[in-house]
Scaffold this active site. Structure first.
Site, PDB file in Angstrom:
ATOM      1  N   SER A   1       0.749  -1.171  -0.265  1.00  0.00           N
ATOM      2  CA  SER A   1       0.052   0.022  -0.085  1.00  0.00           C
ATOM      3  C   SER A   1       0.819   1.221   0.178  1.00  0.00           C
ATOM      4  O   SER A   1       2.160   1.218   0.496  1.00  0.00           O
ATOM      5  CB  SER A   1      -0.810  -0.080   1.268  1.00  0.00           C
ATOM      6  OG  SER A   1      -1.437   1.287   1.485  1.00  0.00           O
TER       7      SER A   1
ATOM      8  N   TYR B   1      -2.041  -1.158  10.359  1.00  0.00           N
ATOM      9  CA  TYR B   1      -2.162  -1.675   8.842  1.00  0.00           C
ATOM     10  C   TYR B   1      -1.195  -1.094   8.105  1.00  0.00           C
ATOM     11  O   TYR B   1      -0.389  -1.987   7.354  1.00  0.00           O
ATOM     12  CB  TYR B   1      -3.576  -1.018   8.266  1.00  0.00           C
ATOM     13  CG  TYR B   1      -3.647  -1.033   6.936  1.00  0.00           C
ATOM     14  CD1 TYR B   1      -4.265  -2.377   6.239  1.00  0.00           C
ATOM     15  CD2 TYR B   1      -3.358   0.024   5.946  1.00  0.00           C
ATOM     16  CE1 TYR B   1      -4.456  -2.463   4.906  1.00  0.00           C
ATOM     17  CE2 TYR B   1      -3.378  -0.142   4.597  1.00  0.00           C
ATOM     18  CZ  TYR B   1      -4.084  -1.400   4.078  1.00  0.00           C
ATOM     19  OH  TYR B   1      -4.135  -1.694   2.740  1.00  0.00           O
TER      20      TYR B   1
HETATM   21  P1  NAD Z   1     -11.449  -6.262  -0.742  1.00  0.00           P
HETATM   22  O1  NAD Z   1     -12.318  -6.142   0.574  1.00  0.00           O
HETATM   23  O2  NAD Z   1     -12.221  -6.208  -1.848  1.00  0.00           O
HETATM   24  O3  NAD Z   1     -10.348  -7.266  -0.643  1.00  0.00           O
HETATM   25  C1  NAD Z   1      -9.881  -7.661   0.627  1.00  0.00           C
HETATM   26  C2  NAD Z   1     -10.104  -9.412   0.792  1.00  0.00           C
HETATM   27  O4  NAD Z   1      -9.440  -9.895   1.767  1.00  0.00           O
HETATM   28  C3  NAD Z   1     -11.776  -9.673   1.166  1.00  0.00           C
HETATM   29  O5  NAD Z   1     -12.237  -9.775  -0.106  1.00  0.00           O
HETATM   30  C4  NAD Z   1     -11.492 -10.610   2.130  1.00  0.00           C
HETATM   31  O6  NAD Z   1     -12.263 -11.760   1.553  1.00  0.00           O
HETATM   32  C5  NAD Z   1     -10.425 -10.959   2.168  1.00  0.00           C
HETATM   33  N1  NAD Z   1      -9.848 -11.256   3.423  1.00  0.00           N
HETATM   34  C6  NAD Z   1      -9.736 -10.538   4.419  1.00  0.00           C
HETATM   35  N2  NAD Z   1      -9.496 -11.277   5.727  1.00  0.00           N
HETATM   36  C7  NAD Z   1      -9.343 -12.349   5.385  1.00  0.00           C
HETATM   37  C8  NAD Z   1      -9.002 -13.582   6.212  1.00  0.00           C
HETATM   38  N3  NAD Z   1      -8.773 -13.722   7.338  1.00  0.00           N
HETATM   39  N4  NAD Z   1      -9.064 -14.875   5.559  1.00  0.00           N
HETATM   40  C9  NAD Z   1      -9.153 -15.059   4.091  1.00  0.00           C
HETATM   41  N5  NAD Z   1      -9.566 -13.719   3.374  1.00  0.00           N
HETATM   42  C10 NAD Z   1      -9.580 -12.414   3.958  1.00  0.00           C
HETATM   43  O7  NAD Z   1     -10.547  -5.054  -0.585  1.00  0.00           O
HETATM   44  P2  NAD Z   1      -9.204  -4.363  -1.612  1.00  0.00           P
HETATM   45  O8  NAD Z   1      -9.119  -2.913  -1.526  1.00  0.00           O
HETATM   46  O9  NAD Z   1      -9.391  -4.853  -3.002  1.00  0.00           O
HETATM   47  O10 NAD Z   1      -7.958  -4.927  -1.039  1.00  0.00           O
HETATM   48  C11 NAD Z   1      -6.929  -5.969  -1.563  1.00  0.00           C
HETATM   49  C12 NAD Z   1      -5.834  -5.295  -1.260  1.00  0.00           C
HETATM   50  O11 NAD Z   1      -5.379  -4.337  -1.684  1.00  0.00           O
HETATM   51  C13 NAD Z   1      -5.467  -5.536   0.336  1.00  0.00           C
HETATM   52  O12 NAD Z   1      -4.145  -6.133   0.650  1.00  0.00           O
HETATM   53  C14 NAD Z   1      -5.429  -3.904   0.787  1.00  0.00           C
HETATM   54  O13 NAD Z   1      -4.561  -3.514   1.868  1.00  0.00           O
HETATM   55  C15 NAD Z   1      -4.643  -3.360  -0.501  1.00  0.00           C
HETATM   56  N6  NAD Z   1      -4.906  -1.952  -0.730  1.00  0.00           N
HETATM   57  C16 NAD Z   1      -6.085  -1.375  -0.894  1.00  0.00           C
HETATM   58  C17 NAD Z   1      -6.351  -0.158  -1.012  1.00  0.00           C
HETATM   59  C18 NAD Z   1      -7.685   0.488  -1.353  1.00  0.00           C
HETATM   60  O14 NAD Z   1      -7.528   1.975  -1.398  1.00  0.00           O
HETATM   61  N7  NAD Z   1      -8.775  -0.227  -1.829  1.00  0.00           N
HETATM   62  C19 NAD Z   1      -5.049   0.889  -1.007  1.00  0.00           C
HETATM   63  C20 NAD Z   1      -3.799   0.178  -0.828  1.00  0.00           C
HETATM   64  C21 NAD Z   1      -3.795  -1.071  -0.569  1.00  0.00           C
END
Ligand code: NAD
Ligand code: MG
Length: 292
Positions: free
Chosen positions: A186, A199
């Site tokens: 991130s 986080y």
């Molecule tokens: P998202 O909620 O769509 O995806 C996260 C997924 O993690 C969920 O679908 C969930 O099923 C899974 N998850 C959470 N805890 C779990 C567990 N204990 N066991 C199994 N699965 C689990 O959100 P996203 O934003 O697509 O996140 C994907 C990645 O992107 C993450 O690593 C997040 O930190 C990173 N990220 C997102 C952003 C943003 O702005 N959306 C920014 C920086 C980084």
């Protein structure tokens, strides 16, 4: 002369978002507006033909976009999710629409045994594993260290970084020359976040994990890279932030990114186009300049 093909117009990217409430894990099917998963104009070119990819958090958001891009590039995919079965089923349909196969694994990645069984079932079903995408995460925004409980701090690490190691440990015996691992970090790992102490610390750990693992596996020609997204419109956002109206407006581009703008980086890193790239991060963040 090659004629210029008039591609389908890319979706207008929203600059602000309506009020909405969700709890973690967020559901993509409940989001307004729905995120763009892949551009209609994205043309696959068999970059991942014959490959098998395992994607954690592949039911929604960035992971779903990666699954659909990989399928459009010819890969078979398996996705791991916590409990959002409707989202996972929708992702499977999208992958199948691309002509790909998609396995679903529901469960908690913070259990080593679960990670091990997923990897083994994936390999026994598909006969191989070539790409591991570590991508699942949670976040609990808090404005002071005192507000962060010891159990929250522990849970954030046990969810966001421990499973990256577990899946790598279990996958390695199946990966070979030319295969690759891609870890989602991130922008908060690089610039810090006063709202996400625990986080952002896990996301920093993922950067160092990626660099060290890349060095460890370089002699085997297994590449390890990462993507460090900025604000991307996914279920994580309405599920964890009270006000999403101006989400992403503080970037140089003045808007949030869509998953469709992140997925192609994973294709690049997984494909042979990135054959001399390991230990690196792509910063998909709307223009925030990052040191390295
Ligand atoms: P998202 O909620 O769509 O995806 C996260 C997924 O993690 C969920 O679908 C969930 O099923 C899974 N998850 C959470 N805890 C779990 C567990 N204990 N066991 C199994 N699965 C689990 O959100 P996203 O934003 O697509 O996140 C994907 C990645 O992107 C993450 O690593 C997040 O930190 C990173 N990220 C997102 C952003 C943003 O702005 N959306 C920014 C920086 C980084
Ligand atoms: Mg989800």
């Amino acid at each position: 002369m090659i004629p210029i093909i008039n591609t389908v117009k890319t979706m207008e990217k929203p600059k602000s978002f309506p009020e909405q409430e969700q709890s973690q894990p967020g559901k993509e099917n409940a989001m307004q507006p729905k995120p763009e998963v892949i551009r209609d104009s994205y043309i696959g070119s068999d970059k991942l033909k014959g490959k098998v990819a395992l994607i954690s958090g592949g039911d929604s958001g960035i992971g779903r976009s990666v699954a659909v891009h990989f399928a459009r590039e010819g890969a078979a995919v398996a996705i791991i999710y916590l409990e959002e079965t409707k989202d996972a089923e929708d992702t499977r349909k999208m992958v199948e629409k691309e002509g790909g196969r998609c396995l679903l694994f529901k469960g908690d990645l913070s259990s080593f045994d679960f990670c091990e069984s997923v990897v083994e079932e994936c390999v026994s079903e598909f006969g191989q594993l070539n790409i591991l995408v570590n991508n699942a995460a949670i976040q609990f925004p808090k404005n002071s260290a005192e507000e962060i409980s010891e159990s929250q701090f522990r849970k954030t690490f046990e969810t966001n970084i421990f499973p990256y190691f577990y899946l790598v440990k279990c996958a390695l015996k199946h990966l070979g020359e030319g295969d690759s691992i891609i870890n989602t970090s991130s922008v908060t790992a690089y610039r810090g976040s006063e709202h996400l102490l625990d986080y952002s610390s896990t996301k920093g750990a993922i950067v160092s994990f990626t660099r060290s693992l890349a060095k460890m596996l370089a002699p085997d020609n297994i590449r390890v890279n990462g993507v460090a997204p900025g604000p991307i419109w996914t279920p994580l956002i309405p599920a964890t932030f009270d006000d999403v109206s101006d989400f992403g407006q503080d970037t140089p581009m003045g808007r949030a990114g869509q998953p469709s703008e992140v997925g192609p980086s994973y294709v690049f890193l997984a494909s042979e186009d990135a054959s001399y790239i390991t230990g690196q991060f792509i910063h998909v963040n709307g223009g925030e300049i990052i040191g390295s």
